[in-house]
Motif scaffolding. Structure first.
Motif, PDB file in Angstrom:
ATOM      1  N   LEU A 163       0.833  -1.245  -0.022  1.00 25.13           N
ATOM      2  CA  LEU A 163      -0.042  -0.070   0.036  1.00 25.13           C
ATOM      3  C   LEU A 163       0.937   1.266  -0.039  1.00 25.13           C
ATOM      4  O   LEU A 163       0.672   2.231  -0.777  1.00 25.13           O
ATOM      5  N   SER A 164       1.920   1.230   0.734  1.00 26.40           N
ATOM      6  CA  SER A 164       2.777   2.508   0.954  1.00 26.40           C
ATOM      7  C   SER A 164       3.311   2.838  -0.481  1.00 26.40           C
ATOM      8  O   SER A 164       3.295   3.743  -0.968  1.00 26.40           O
ATOM      9  N   GLN A 165       3.904   1.746  -1.288  1.00 23.51           N
ATOM     10  CA  GLN A 165       4.607   1.867  -2.278  1.00 23.51           C
ATOM     11  C   GLN A 165       3.718   2.271  -3.366  1.00 23.51           C
ATOM     12  O   GLN A 165       4.040   3.168  -4.212  1.00 23.51           O
ATOM     13  N   GLY A 166       2.368   1.851  -3.483  1.00 24.82           N
ATOM     14  CA  GLY A 166       1.537   2.203  -4.502  1.00 24.82           C
ATOM     15  C   GLY A 166       0.881   3.763  -4.092  1.00 24.82           C
ATOM     16  O   GLY A 166       0.666   4.585  -5.090  1.00 24.82           O
ATOM     17  N   LEU A 167       0.891   3.858  -2.829  1.00 27.81           N
ATOM     18  CA  LEU A 167       0.380   5.446  -2.568  1.00 27.81           C
ATOM     19  C   LEU A 167       1.443   6.531  -2.855  1.00 27.81           C
ATOM     20  O   LEU A 167       1.215   7.517  -3.197  1.00 27.81           O
ATOM     21  N   ASN A 168       2.853   6.104  -2.603  1.00 28.62           N
ATOM     22  CA  ASN A 168       3.950   6.863  -2.948  1.00 28.62           C
ATOM     23  C   ASN A 168       3.724   7.288  -4.645  1.00 28.62           C
ATOM     24  O   ASN A 168       3.872   8.403  -5.058  1.00 28.62           O
ATOM     25  N   LEU A 169       3.471   6.329  -5.367  1.00 28.41           N
ATOM     26  CA  LEU A 169       3.344   6.325  -6.936  1.00 28.41           C
ATOM     27  C   LEU A 169       2.244   7.321  -7.180  1.00 28.41           C
ATOM     28  O   LEU A 169       2.258   8.278  -8.011  1.00 28.41           O
ATOM     29  N   GLU A 170       0.993   7.080  -6.394  1.00 25.42           N
ATOM     30  CA  GLU A 170      -0.246   7.940  -6.809  1.00 25.42           C
ATOM     31  C   GLU A 170      -0.051   9.476  -6.182  1.00 25.42           C
ATOM     32  O   GLU A 170      -0.608  10.270  -6.851  1.00 25.42           O
ATOM     33  N   LEU A 171       0.421   9.560  -4.994  1.00 27.07           N
ATOM     34  CA  LEU A 171       0.351  10.824  -4.323  1.00 27.07           C
ATOM     35  C   LEU A 171       1.598  11.562  -4.217  1.00 27.07           C
ATOM     36  O   LEU A 171       1.381  12.907  -3.972  1.00 27.07           O
ATOM     37  N   SER A 172       2.689  11.155  -4.463  1.00 26.60           N
ATOM     38  CA  SER A 172       4.042  12.053  -4.365  1.00 26.60           C
ATOM     39  C   SER A 172       3.939  13.025  -5.499  1.00 26.60           C
ATOM     40  O   SER A 172       4.057  14.022  -5.163  1.00 26.60           O
ATOM     41  N   PRO A 173       3.029  12.908  -6.676  1.00 25.60           N
ATOM     42  CA  PRO A 173       2.947  13.901  -7.743  1.00 25.60           C
ATOM     43  C   PRO A 173       2.137  15.274  -7.084  1.00 25.60           C
ATOM     44  O   PRO A 173       2.261  16.150  -7.634  1.00 25.60           O
ATOM     45  N   SER A 174       1.497  15.021  -6.055  1.00 25.75           N
ATOM     46  CA  SER A 174       0.665  16.031  -5.312  1.00 25.75           C
ATOM     47  C   SER A 174       1.232  16.464  -4.069  1.00 25.75           C
ATOM     48  O   SER A 174       0.636  17.345  -3.095  1.00 25.75           O
ATOM     49  N   GLY A 175       2.572  16.096  -4.006  1.00 24.56           N
ATOM     50  CA  GLY A 175       3.257  16.613  -2.899  1.00 24.56           C
ATOM     51  C   GLY A 175       3.352  15.862  -1.550  1.00 24.56           C
ATOM     52  O   GLY A 175       3.892  16.604  -0.413  1.00 24.56           O
ATOM     53  N   ILE A 176       2.821  14.816  -1.624  1.00 20.74           N
ATOM     54  CA  ILE A 176       2.593  14.007  -0.243  1.00 20.74           C
ATOM     55  C   ILE A 176       3.682  12.755  -0.195  1.00 20.74           C
ATOM     56  O   ILE A 176       3.889  12.185  -1.215  1.00 20.74           O
ATOM     57  N   TYR A 177       4.226  12.971   0.987  1.00 23.19           N
ATOM     58  CA  TYR A 177       5.384  12.249   1.184  1.00 23.19           C
ATOM     59  C   TYR A 177       4.942  10.869   1.877  1.00 23.19           C
ATOM     60  O   TYR A 177       4.082  11.171   3.037  1.00 23.19           O
ATOM     61  N   VAL A 178       5.132   9.624   1.391  1.00 18.98           N
ATOM     62  CA  VAL A 178       4.608   8.488   2.043  1.00 18.98           C
ATOM     63  C   VAL A 178       5.832   7.878   2.370  1.00 18.98           C
ATOM     64  O   VAL A 178       7.008   7.526   1.814  1.00 18.98           O
ATOM     65  N   GLN A 179       5.931   7.062   3.701  1.00 17.29           N
ATOM     66  CA  GLN A 179       6.985   6.450   4.195  1.00 17.29           C
ATOM     67  C   GLN A 179       6.499   4.972   4.949  1.00 17.29           C
ATOM     68  O   GLN A 179       5.377   5.267   5.633  1.00 17.29           O
ATOM     69  N   ALA A 180       6.883   4.080   4.265  1.00 18.25           N
ATOM     70  CA  ALA A 180       6.925   2.621   5.186  1.00 18.25           C
ATOM     71  C   ALA A 180       8.049   2.532   6.068  1.00 18.25           C
ATOM     72  O   ALA A 180       9.401   2.303   5.599  1.00 18.25           O
ATOM     73  N   VAL A 181       7.782   2.117   7.355  1.00 14.77           N
ATOM     74  CA  VAL A 181       8.705   1.789   8.395  1.00 14.77           C
ATOM     75  C   VAL A 181       8.601   0.362   8.742  1.00 14.77           C
ATOM     76  O   VAL A 181       7.514  -0.196   9.159  1.00 14.77           O
ATOM     77  N   LEU A 182       9.777  -0.452   8.697  1.00 13.57           N
ATOM     78  CA  LEU A 182       9.606  -1.697   8.898  1.00 13.57           C
ATOM     79  C   LEU A 182      10.585  -2.322  10.059  1.00 13.57           C
ATOM     80  O   LEU A 182      11.716  -2.863   9.780  1.00 13.57           O
ATOM     81  N   PRO A 183       9.992  -2.316  11.148  1.00  8.15           N
ATOM     82  CA  PRO A 183      10.622  -2.930  12.118  1.00  8.15           C
ATOM     83  C   PRO A 183      10.956  -4.485  12.296  1.00  8.15           C
ATOM     84  O   PRO A 183      10.201  -4.978  11.565  1.00  8.15           O
ATOM     85  N   ALA A 184      11.887  -4.819  13.061  1.00  3.40           N
ATOM     86  CA  ALA A 184      12.093  -6.233  13.411  1.00  3.40           C
ATOM     87  C   ALA A 184      11.243  -5.959  14.659  1.00  3.40           C
ATOM     88  O   ALA A 184      10.847  -5.081  15.205  1.00  3.40           O
ATOM     89  N   ALA A 185      11.935  -7.312  15.689  1.00  2.57           N
ATOM     90  CA  ALA A 185      11.453  -7.333  16.864  1.00  2.57           C
ATOM     91  C   ALA A 185      11.825  -6.191  17.884  1.00  2.57           C
ATOM     92  O   ALA A 185      12.944  -5.857  17.820  1.00  2.57           O
ATOM     93  N   THR A 186      11.031  -5.320  18.087  1.00  4.52           N
ATOM     94  CA  THR A 186      11.215  -4.128  19.203  1.00  4.52           C
ATOM     95  C   THR A 186      10.436  -4.381  20.365  1.00  4.52           C
ATOM     96  O   THR A 186       9.394  -5.003  20.741  1.00  4.52           O
ATOM     97  N   ARG A 187      11.188  -3.632  21.386  1.00  4.03           N
ATOM     98  CA  ARG A 187      10.709  -4.089  22.713  1.00  4.03           C
ATOM     99  C   ARG A 187       9.249  -3.091  22.997  1.00  4.03           C
ATOM    100  O   ARG A 187       9.642  -1.920  23.599  1.00  4.03           O
ATOM    101  N   THR A 188       8.139  -3.640  22.746  1.00  2.56           N
ATOM    102  CA  THR A 188       7.010  -2.791  23.344  1.00  2.56           C
ATOM    103  C   THR A 188       6.013  -4.165  23.748  1.00  2.56           C
ATOM    104  O   THR A 188       6.074  -4.986  23.742  1.00  2.56           O
TER     105      THR A 188
END
Length: 262
Positions: A163-188
């Motif tokens: 979804l994030s990759q697709g949104l980047n293609l669709e929305l970045s021309p309109s000035g919107i920045y999309v980031q996908a953050v992919l953690p591994a095991a995190t202490r939460t």
């Protein structure tokens, strides 16, 4: 003087969400904190106001509940101050696929994919009209690791990456920045809620380190940020191989290996 955008953070009462809230408050951003636990949200909001002198609003919501999700969507559509969405709320899978109930499957998908998508969809049109805004989606490296045995959870996180990759293609021309953050095991707390003792895991990243690394990627305007990946070329090779595979898809005819043998 430029006014910094307000940041709306889901799953903000603890862990990654609370740490994002603290980091953006330290940068001078006003906040809208969304989670189920209002007492913890109120305590966090009071602390961040006192420490940083920013405005912090609390919106109690269970994003698996239609009325609560509707209310947060409305806030994103209507509040022009909000310029950054941190789509962090999520739950983990407890047990194997055959151990899942229909209710647990529905809840996991509702929070990890449906709510995340609907919140992005609620805010994107306003961002596009303003030609500015940022959407940060918290995924997981499990999204490309079926070997980890968390099939439903991993599938939801694969969805977040796509979804994030697709949104980047669709929305970045309109000035919107999309980031996908992919953690591994995190202490939460996500581990305990899934019935898993985080201290039994071999390697676990502290949440402060995870969010600080993710914000380096945010400031660099990376599309995909993988804080635990130590060889960045691995991601480049994977994405390049994907694009190479697509170049070999010729949809008019089946590949020779699938043709009936004479």
């Amino acid at each position: 003087m430029t006014t910094l955008p307000t940041v709306l953070v889901t799953g903000a009462s603890s862990g990654i969400g609370a740490t994002y809230a603290a980091r953006f408050a330290a940068r001078g951003h006003d906040l809208v904190l969304v989670a189920r636990d209002k007492a913890r949200l109120d305590a966090l909001a009071a602390r961040l106001r006192e420490e940083n002198g920013v405005a912090v609003e609390v919106q109690q919501a269970d994003l698996t509940q239609p009325a609560d999700l509707d209310a947060v969507e409305a806030r994103l559509r209507d509040d022009a101050r909000i310029g950054i969405l941190i789509n962090n709320a999520g739950i983990a899978q407890s047990g194997s696929f055959v151990q899942q109930s229909a209710d647990s499957i529905e809840r996991l998908i509702a929070l990890n994919t449906t709510a995340l998508t609907r919140l992005a969809a609620a805010v994107a049109p306003r961002f596009a009209r303003a030609r500015t805004g940022a959407i940060v989606n918290i995924g997981s490296v499990v999204g490309f690791a079926p070997e980890f045995g968390m099939s439903i959870y991993g599938a939801t996180k694969a969805f977040v990456l796509f979804l994030s990759q697709g949104l980047n293609l669709e929305l970045s021309p309109s000035g919107i920045y999309v980031q996908a953050v992919l953690p591994a095991a995190t202490r939460t707390e996500i581990w305990g809620r899934a019935g898993i003792d985080v201290d039994t895991l071999n390697e676990v990243m502290e949440v402060d380190e995870l969010v600080d690394a993710a914000l380096v990627g945010f400031d660099r305007r990376e599309l995909v940020t993988i804080p635990p990946l130590h060889v960045a070329a691995r991601w480049d090779a994977l994405d390049g191989a994907r694009q190479g595979l697509l170049s070999d898809v010729r949809q008019a005819h089946a590949a020779d290996r699938y043709r009936p043998q004479a």
